[in-house]
Design a protein around this motif. Structure first.
Motif, PDB file in Angstrom:
ATOM      1  N   THR A   1     -34.815   6.703  27.135  1.00 20.90           N
ATOM      2  CA  THR A   1     -34.817   5.491  27.950  1.00 20.90           C
ATOM      3  C   THR A   1     -36.211   5.284  28.515  1.00 20.90           C
ATOM      4  O   THR A   1     -36.800   6.198  29.084  1.00 20.90           O
ATOM      5  CB  THR A   1     -33.816   5.594  29.113  1.00 20.90           C
ATOM      6  N   LYS A   2     -36.738   4.077  28.329  1.00 23.45           N
ATOM      7  CA  LYS A   2     -38.011   3.696  28.927  1.00 23.45           C
ATOM      8  C   LYS A   2     -37.721   2.655  30.010  1.00 23.45           C
ATOM      9  O   LYS A   2     -36.960   1.707  29.785  1.00 23.45           O
ATOM     10  CB  LYS A   2     -38.951   3.089  27.883  1.00 23.45           C
ATOM     11  N   VAL A   3     -38.332   2.808  31.177  1.00 23.55           N
ATOM     12  CA  VAL A   3     -38.110   1.882  32.285  1.00 23.55           C
ATOM     13  C   VAL A   3     -39.420   1.204  32.641  1.00 23.55           C
ATOM     14  O   VAL A   3     -40.418   1.866  32.927  1.00 23.55           O
ATOM     15  CB  VAL A   3     -37.535   2.610  33.516  1.00 23.55           C
ATOM     16  N   SER A   4     -39.413  -0.112  32.628  1.00 26.03           N
ATOM     17  CA  SER A   4     -40.610  -0.891  32.931  1.00 26.03           C
ATOM     18  C   SER A   4     -40.772  -1.092  34.434  1.00 26.03           C
ATOM     19  O   SER A   4     -39.812  -1.005  35.203  1.00 26.03           O
ATOM     20  CB  SER A   4     -40.523  -2.256  32.242  1.00 26.03           C
ATOM     21  N   THR A   5     -41.976  -1.397  34.826  1.00 24.93           N
ATOM     22  CA  THR A   5     -42.236  -1.724  36.231  1.00 24.93           C
ATOM     23  C   THR A   5     -41.507  -2.992  36.661  1.00 24.93           C
ATOM     24  O   THR A   5     -41.276  -3.188  37.854  1.00 24.93           O
ATOM     25  CB  THR A   5     -43.750  -1.904  36.464  1.00 24.93           C
ATOM     26  N   ASP A   6     -41.143  -3.861  35.699  1.00 23.23           N
ATOM     27  CA  ASP A   6     -40.421  -5.089  36.067  1.00 23.23           C
ATOM     28  C   ASP A   6     -38.899  -4.915  36.011  1.00 23.23           C
ATOM     29  O   ASP A   6     -38.152  -5.880  36.184  1.00 23.23           O
ATOM     30  CB  ASP A   6     -40.861  -6.275  35.196  1.00 23.23           C
ATOM     31  N   GLY A   7     -38.431  -3.686  35.756  1.00 21.43           N
ATOM     32  CA  GLY A   7     -36.993  -3.413  35.735  1.00 21.43           C
ATOM     33  C   GLY A   7     -36.358  -3.441  34.359  1.00 21.43           C
ATOM     34  O   GLY A   7     -35.209  -3.010  34.195  1.00 21.43           O
ATOM     35  N   THR A   8     -37.090  -3.937  33.370  1.00 21.13           N
ATOM     36  CA  THR A   8     -36.572  -3.924  32.007  1.00 21.13           C
ATOM     37  C   THR A   8     -36.409  -2.481  31.532  1.00 21.13           C
ATOM     38  O   THR A   8     -37.225  -1.621  31.837  1.00 21.13           O
ATOM     39  CB  THR A   8     -37.538  -4.675  31.067  1.00 21.13           C
ATOM     40  N   LYS A   9     -35.341  -2.227  30.788  1.00 23.14           N
ATOM     41  CA  LYS A   9     -35.121  -0.900  30.217  1.00 23.14           C
ATOM     42  C   LYS A   9     -35.004  -1.019  28.705  1.00 23.14           C
ATOM     43  O   LYS A   9     -34.430  -1.972  28.183  1.00 23.14           O
ATOM     44  CB  LYS A   9     -33.846  -0.266  30.778  1.00 23.14           C
ATOM     45  N   LYS A  10     -35.554  -0.031  28.013  1.00 24.88           N
ATOM     46  CA  LYS A  10     -35.455   0.031  26.556  1.00 24.88           C
ATOM     47  C   LYS A  10     -34.763   1.337  26.189  1.00 24.88           C
ATOM     48  O   LYS A  10     -35.204   2.416  26.580  1.00 24.88           O
ATOM     49  CB  LYS A  10     -36.860  -0.009  25.944  1.00 24.88           C
ATOM     50  N   TYR A  11     -33.641   1.219  25.473  1.00 27.40           N
ATOM     51  CA  TYR A  11     -32.859   2.377  25.065  1.00 27.40           C
ATOM     52  C   TYR A  11     -33.070   2.631  23.573  1.00 27.40           C
ATOM     53  O   TYR A  11     -33.044   1.690  22.764  1.00 27.40           O
ATOM     54  CB  TYR A  11     -31.379   2.153  25.337  1.00 27.40           C
ATOM     55  N   LEU A  12     -33.266   3.886  23.223  1.00 30.94           N
ATOM     56  CA  LEU A  12     -33.381   4.292  21.829  1.00 30.94           C
ATOM     57  C   LEU A  12     -32.096   5.013  21.433  1.00 30.94           C
ATOM     58  O   LEU A  12     -31.743   6.035  22.022  1.00 30.94           O
ATOM     59  CB  LEU A  12     -34.589   5.210  21.644  1.00 30.94           C
ATOM     60  N   PHE A  13     -31.388   4.447  20.440  1.00 30.19           N
ATOM     61  CA  PHE A  13     -30.138   5.034  19.968  1.00 30.19           C
ATOM     62  C   PHE A  13     -30.335   5.620  18.573  1.00 30.19           C
ATOM     63  O   PHE A  13     -30.965   4.996  17.717  1.00 30.19           O
ATOM     64  CB  PHE A  13     -29.038   3.965  19.858  1.00 30.19           C
ATOM     65  N   PRO A  14     -29.754   6.797  18.317  1.00 34.18           N
ATOM     66  CA  PRO A  14     -29.676   7.266  16.930  1.00 34.18           C
ATOM     67  C   PRO A  14     -28.538   6.534  16.226  1.00 34.18           C
ATOM     68  O   PRO A  14     -27.610   6.046  16.875  1.00 34.18           O
ATOM     69  CB  PRO A  14     -29.360   8.753  17.087  1.00 34.18           C
ATOM     70  N   THR A  15     -28.609   6.458  14.916  1.00 36.16           N
ATOM     71  CA  THR A  15     -27.520   5.849  14.147  1.00 36.16           C
ATOM     72  C   THR A  15     -26.732   6.933  13.431  1.00 36.16           C
ATOM     73  O   THR A  15     -27.102   8.104  13.430  1.00 36.16           O
ATOM     74  CB  THR A  15     -28.055   4.852  13.100  1.00 36.16           C
ATOM     75  N   GLU A  16     -25.653   6.519  12.798  1.00 31.34           N
ATOM     76  CA  GLU A  16     -24.813   7.460  12.059  1.00 31.34           C
ATOM     77  C   GLU A  16     -25.598   8.145  10.938  1.00 31.34           C
ATOM     78  O   GLU A  16     -25.234   9.229  10.493  1.00 31.34           O
ATOM     79  CB  GLU A  16     -23.601   6.733  11.464  1.00 31.34           C
ATOM     80  N   HIS A  17     -26.656   7.489  10.451  1.00 32.38           N
ATOM     81  CA  HIS A  17     -27.399   8.010   9.301  1.00 32.38           C
ATOM     82  C   HIS A  17     -28.772   8.540   9.707  1.00 32.38           C
ATOM     83  O   HIS A  17     -29.729   8.476   8.938  1.00 32.38           O
ATOM     84  CB  HIS A  17     -27.519   6.915   8.237  1.00 32.38           C
ATOM     85  N   ASP A  18     -28.871   9.032  10.944  1.00 36.55           N
ATOM     86  CA  ASP A  18     -30.066   9.722  11.414  1.00 36.55           C
ATOM     87  C   ASP A  18     -31.304   8.837  11.405  1.00 36.55           C
ATOM     88  O   ASP A  18     -32.392   9.257  11.011  1.00 36.55           O
ATOM     89  CB  ASP A  18     -30.303  10.994  10.571  1.00 36.55           C
TER      90      ASP A  18
END
Length: 344
Positions: free
Chosen positions: A73-90
């Motif tokens: 999870t990356k959190v921006s100074t403006d409150g935006t968040k970016k989530y990195l998800f793995p998939t079923e196929h790596d």
């Protein structure tokens, strides 16, 4: 995914009904499973306590629940968040949560990578790596901390939604059905570069809002920016959109990334007004934030404001989208590309 087991999460009620019939379980079991999957805060089949022991044993034998946690999870100074998800196929996909006043908008991905090769898009530089299932799409909403406060969903992350339309439509069905998340389709926008067969099907089968990536009204320029212009010219896309009434609650908008010296001139204003005249729509101007390996660059703020004002003065409702999350790789594809490179 456990070997030979499929996920329950992401199945529609009709698919669950087919499973229940196959397993010779009572018909009402399908609705019970849907309720546990989409309406209750559980994460395992064993927690589906109103199912019979036999039903849970059968489901555990053949299925996983199907939720996937983000790994970064990356959190921006403006409150935006970016989530990195793995998939079923790596592989990896990205999801953005964008807060603004009393709204929380989640931007979901529909593919791993993308086939379309748009010049300005980092996801396109990854190439196409795979389709996301409906479960993997909806999981991006279900498995983030903000899930209970989400007000809007936009399919504007990695991938081209109309190139994975079956799974995208299933995911919207899950989000909007009374047996699912029971959201209004008016809180969902699906963005496309304009694959016409998918566009027609989407307009016929789905009530969500539509956004079209336009970026220039001129054929040659759009072909340079977006190779799909060869197969599906913008004029034909607009022709299809004109067949639909967007005067009610359903909306159509046009996304327009503004590039310095390329698509920000008075002649672009004139052609946009001609092309979109008579369509009840909005044009969203987007600042370009440079990515590696592209010759494109941003326009200056004065030109951007003048471009917006000129379109509005000609009667074309136009706004400038606020840039968010610039300090956390918020542009589509940057975070997942970094993750892929790290793994390599």
């Amino acid at each position: 995914m456990e070997q030979n087991k499929t996920a329950l999460f992401g199945k529609t009620l009709a698919e669950l009904q087919a499973l229940v019939a196959e397993y010779k379980l009572p018909k009402f079991t399908a609705k019970q499973i849907a309720d546990w999957l989409y309406c209750k805060e559980v994460a395992s089949i064993d927690e589906m306590t109103n199912l019979s022991k036999k039903a849970r044993e059968i489901l555990n034998e053949r299925h996983t629940f199907g939720l996937i946690d983000p790994i970064e999870t990356k959190v921006s100074t403006d409150g935006t968040k970016k989530y990195l998800f793995p998939t079923e196929h790596d592989q990896f996909i990205e999801t953005a949560m964008i807060p603004f006043n009393d709204r929380k908008t989640v931007c979901v991905s529909s593919q791993v990578g993308c086939k379309m090769g748009c010049l300005f898009c980092m996801t396109g530089k990854q190439g196409f790596q795979g389709q996301l299932s409906a479960g993997e799409i909806v999981n991006q909403i279900r498995n983030i901390p903000e899930r209970d406060g989400i007000t809007n969903i936009v399919y504007m992350g990695m991938g081209e939604p109309f190139d994975n339309l079956d799974e995208v439509l299933k995911s919207v069905e899950i989000l909007t059905s009374e047996w699912g998340f029971a959201m209004s389709p008016r809180r969902i926008t699906v963005s496309s570069i304009g694959i016409i067969p998918g566009l027609v099907r989407f307009l016929n089968e789905c009530e969500a809002h539509l956004a079209i990536s336009l970026h220039t009204p001129f054929h040659e320029e759009r072909q340079q920016l977006m190779p799909v212009q060869i197969a599906y010219p913008l004029e034909q896309i607009i022709e299809e959109i004109r067949k639909w009434d967007f005067g009610g609650q359903r909306r159509v908008s046009f996304e327009y990334i503004v590039f310095g010296g390329l698509n920000d001139s008075p002649r672009h204003v004139k052609e946009l007004v001609r092309m979109l005249g008579g369509i009840k729509c909005r044009v969203n101007l987007i600042r370009f934030h440079p990515i590696p390996g592209t010759p494109l660059h941003a326009t200056d703020e004065d030109t951007l404001q003048q471009f917006k004002d000129a379109l509005n003065n000609k009667g074309l409702l136009t706004t400038i989208r606020a840039s968010r999350g610039l300090d956390i790789y918020a542009a589509c594809g940057l975070l997942s590309t970094k993750a892929q490179a790290k793994r390599a």
